[in-house]
Motif scaffolding. Structure first.
Motif, PDB file in Angstrom:
ATOM      1  N   GLY A   1       0.828  -1.214   0.000  1.00 28.32           N
ATOM      2  CA  GLY A   1       0.000   0.000   0.000  1.00 28.32           C
ATOM      3  C   GLY A   1       0.850   1.247   0.000  1.00 28.32           C
TER       4      GLY A   1
ATOM      5  N   PRO B   1      -3.650   3.634  -2.508  1.00 29.59           N
ATOM      6  CA  PRO B   1      -4.265   2.311  -2.308  1.00 29.59           C
ATOM      7  C   PRO B   1      -5.509   2.199  -3.171  1.00 29.59           C
ATOM      8  CG  PRO B   1      -4.683   3.762  -0.429  1.00 29.59           C
ATOM      9  CD  PRO B   1      -3.707   4.476  -1.312  1.00 29.59           C
ATOM     10  N   PRO B   2      -5.811   0.994  -3.642  1.00 27.48           N
ATOM     11  CA  PRO B   2      -7.002   0.852  -4.493  1.00 27.48           C
ATOM     12  C   PRO B   2      -8.244   1.290  -3.737  1.00 27.48           C
ATOM     13  CG  PRO B   2      -6.172  -1.292  -3.786  1.00 27.48           C
ATOM     14  CD  PRO B   2      -5.158  -0.281  -3.368  1.00 27.48           C
ATOM     15  N   PRO B   3      -9.157   1.982  -4.413  1.00 28.86           N
ATOM     16  CA  PRO B   3     -10.337   2.483  -3.700  1.00 28.86           C
ATOM     17  C   PRO B   3     -11.248   1.330  -3.291  1.00 28.86           C
ATOM     18  CG  PRO B   3     -10.539   2.856  -6.056  1.00 28.86           C
ATOM     19  CD  PRO B   3      -9.166   2.306  -5.828  1.00 28.86           C
ATOM     20  N   THR B   4     -11.894   1.513  -2.158  1.00 27.69           N
ATOM     21  CA  THR B   4     -12.883   0.528  -1.743  1.00 27.69           C
ATOM     22  C   THR B   4     -14.115   0.695  -2.631  1.00 27.69           C
ATOM     23  OG1 THR B   4     -13.923   2.034  -0.194  1.00 27.69           O
ATOM     24  CG2 THR B   4     -12.091   0.708   0.649  1.00 27.69           C
TER      25      THR B   4
ATOM     26  N   PHE C   1     -15.484   4.008  -4.542  1.00 24.28           N
ATOM     27  CA  PHE C   1     -15.681   3.989  -5.985  1.00 24.28           C
ATOM     28  C   PHE C   1     -17.097   4.450  -6.342  1.00 24.28           C
ATOM     29  CE2 PHE C   1     -17.067   1.646  -9.794  1.00 24.28           C
ATOM     30  CZ  PHE C   1     -16.193   2.205 -10.713  1.00 24.28           C
TER      31      PHE C   1
END
Ligand SMILES: [Zn+2]
Length: 259
Positions: A178, A184-187, A191
């Motif tokens: 992360g 970090p990839p969006p939750t 989104f």
């Protein structure tokens, strides 16, 4: 016959009692829908001549099918017209770099007619609302690609700025998950929120553009008006059956295509 001057000198139009004037019902001889010659009886629907078979077909169209089916069909037809309209709108704007508001009127016409066809010309506030919603959405859709481009450019700028501030990492240092330099990839929730914000912003854009260019807003309004007016409910007045060549037989039938 001849116009014989009467005693006071003015020409008198003689009333013909001695011979029957035979008027060929030429205007009524052909069906106003299928153009085939009409036999024996005909009907009049809102002033248009209908032959027997077209009258029966109209009746079937009015009574067949479910309201949900009609609405679904109107939605599909209207959406397809909206896609085509949005493509034209977007294409012209990208090609000319000019906000051609007038295209909104074309889009409104296209969608209005598609909804009318899909709904069997049912009309009424439901289909008027649908046509307006689809027309506005088609216009909004054209704003999404430039909006995404602008958001992406802004994100890239922020990312570059963040990278400059970051001290250089010692070589070989283990990177924590992360913390790979990327966000970090969006939750899913983040989104969906972002999508909702984007959609809401896009729907507000034509109005925001309109504050700077009232003429553009006016023309968008006219496009919406077209979509609305095309789908207004026109009460059907069916007269007949009439015998060909004589009027007055039969009575008026008012059909209210409810639902
Ligand atoms: Zn016909």
């Amino acid at each position: 016959m001849s116009d014989t001057p009467s005693a006071d000198g003015s020409p008198a139009h003689e009333l013909q009692f001695d011979q029957v004037e035979y008027v060929e019902p030429a205007a009524l001889a052909a069906c106003g829908v299928c153009s085939r010659p009409m036999r024996d009886v005909y009907y009049e629907v809102n002033g248009t001549s209908f032959c027997q078979s077209c009258r029966e077909q109209l009746q079937q169209t009015l009574t067949s099918g479910s309201a949900a089916g009609r609405f679904a069909r109107a939605t599909v037809y209207g959406s397809l017209a909206g896609l085509a309209g949005a493509a034209i709108y977007y294409g012209v704007r990208e090609a000319t770099n000019i906000e051609f508001g007038l295209i909104a009127v074309v889009v409104g016409l296209m969608i209005g007619k598609a909804v009318k066809t899909g709904s069997n010309a049912r009309g009424g506030w439901l289909y008027q609302g649908l046509a307006i919603f689809l027309t506005y959405t088609a216009i909004v859709v054209t704003y999404i690609p430039p909006l995404v481009t602008a958001i992406r450019a802004q994100a890239d700028k922020e990312k570059a700025a963040a990278k400059e501030k970051q001290p250089a990492k010692p070589a070989g240092a283990a990177e924590a998950p992360g913390d790979a330099g990327a966000l970090p990839p969006p939750t899913l929730r983040e989104f969906l929120l972002a999508v909702a914000f984007l959609v809401g912003f896009a729907y507000a854009l034509p109005v925001m553009v309109g504050f700077q260019s009232p003429m553009a807003l006016l023309i968008v309004g006219f496009g919406l008006y077209e979509a609305w007016i095309i789908n207004r409910k026109v009460p059907l007045v069916i007269n007949g059956p009439y015998q060909l060549g004589q009027r007055g037989a039969g009575g008026a039938v008012h059909v209210d295509p409810a639902g």
